[in-house]
Motif scaffolding. Structure first.
Motif: not given
Length: 361
Positions: A232-259
């Motif tokens: 999780q830490i590895n690929y979340l850091n990759r996502a944060l490094d490539i894409f805007n944090t304001s976009i990553v955070t809500p998308i991650y919360y929705v998919i993670f909580t749904t899972s």
């Protein structure tokens, strides 16, 4: 007695989950304050490779606060259902946003304030409708749950999907598609929450004097948790490094909580003991939190307040500017009505463009 004990554990889990959000949300503010203090002193910043923050007590206070929050969150899973604990993690974002406006002078715009309000309302609805009794209390019961055919199929699908995303889809589309790395973190996170839940039960039994260290499931859960969290830490850091944090955070919360909610429904079967209105209430609260988090993050850089509302919605301002009066005058002078109305429409069109009204087009 069992029902009373269940409600007691539920309250403990709720308090721990909310405390976790407060500690984690506050930790970001303490760390930021420490880094800003170092910047004012002229020290090399962390983003430039500096390590002066290790000498700053505010940064250490933030680190300790985050550690306390994670411990409280870990303990919350031992007392309350994952259906309740996981969505309440959104409150840490809310706490961070509110504290930032007070201590870092990062003003909340209108969207942010509405987002905070919706997150609070959604969390309240989820607390009211969440399942109150815990079904699994021992490691032996947990082992039976993990061996259930439904969960075995679910876990197998999660592993297969994750491996495909990591080794096939990730190298090709991970740099351009925001969903690839976030999906890996989210589906693996569902398994990590299950491991945390099992370890929390093991710790409760350990304090009760039971020989849980001799139970092989305890070590299997611990090893699985380490692997899942590392991924999780590895690929979340990759996502944060490539894409805007304001976009990553809500998308991650929705998919993670749904899972997590899906995994919890399959593993612990919490939904089977819930009334229809509680299920509807839980989903409604979850969707309300999603909307609140989206408003809080997606528009945080937009300078929007009540004063920026379209001119067409502010009749008092229009009257004060003389627009309504000139319209009245035009309709009382037949010869000049056509030219005057054209001038008014031109003025309203310019005002509408200035205020962002679609009617200008």
């Amino acid at each position: 007695m069992s029902q009373t004990r269940g409600r007691y554990d539920f309250c403990i889990g709720l308090v721990l989950a909310m405390s976790s959000s407060i500690f984690i949300g506050g930790s970001f503010i303490l760390k930021k304050k420490g880094l800003l203090r170092l910047a004012r002193k002229g020290s090399m910043r962390a983003g430039q490779g500096g390590h002066a923050y290790l000498k700053e007590w505010l940064w250490w206070a933030g680190l300790l606060s985050m550690g306390a929050g994670e411990v409280a969150n870990f303990a919350a899973y031992a007392f309350a259902p994952a259906t309740l604990v996981t969505p309440l993690g959104a409150l840490s974002v809310l706490v961070s946003a509110i504290l930032s406006s007070f201590f870092l002078n990062e003003k909340l715009n209108l969207h942010g304030k509405i987002g905070c309000l919706l997150s609070i309302l959604g969390s309240t609805v989820m607390v009211i409708h969440a399942p109150q009794e815990e079904e699994v209390e021992t490691l032996n019961e947990m082992s039976h749950k993990l061996g259930d055919p439904g969960f075995v199929v679910f876990a197998t699908l999660v592993v297969i999907v994750s491996l495909i995303l990591i080794f096939v889809v990730g190298p090709r589309h991970g740099q351009t598609n925001i969903l690839v790395y976030i999906t890996i973190c989210s589906v693996i996170g569902a398994l990590s929450v299950s491991c945390v839940k099992g370890l929390g039960i093991a710790i409760k039994e350990l304090f009760a004097g039971k020989p849980v260290l001799k139970h092989p499931l305890s070590w299997i859960l611990l090893l699985s948790l380490i692997v899942c969290v590392s991924t999780q830490i590895n690929y979340l850091n990759r996502a944060l490094d490539i894409f805007n944090t304001s976009i990553v955070t809500p998308i991650y919360y929705v998919i993670f909580t749904t899972s997590v909610l899906t995994c919890s429904a399959i593993l612990f079967k919490e939904w089977q003991h819930m009334a229809a209105y509680d299920i509807i209430g839980t989903f409604s609260g979850f969707l309300t939190i999603i909307v609140g988090i989206f408003l809080l993050h997606a528009f945080k850089d937009v300078n929007f307040t009540l004063a920026n509302l379209p001119l067409s919605l502010r009749k008092d301002d229009r009257a004060a500017n003389g627009t309504l009066l000139s319209t009245y005058d035009c309709f009382n002078h037949d010869e000049e009505s056509s030219a005057c109305l054209g001038e008014i429409q031109s003025t309203e069109s310019l005002s509408a463009r200035r205020n962002g009204s679609l009617s200008a087009f």
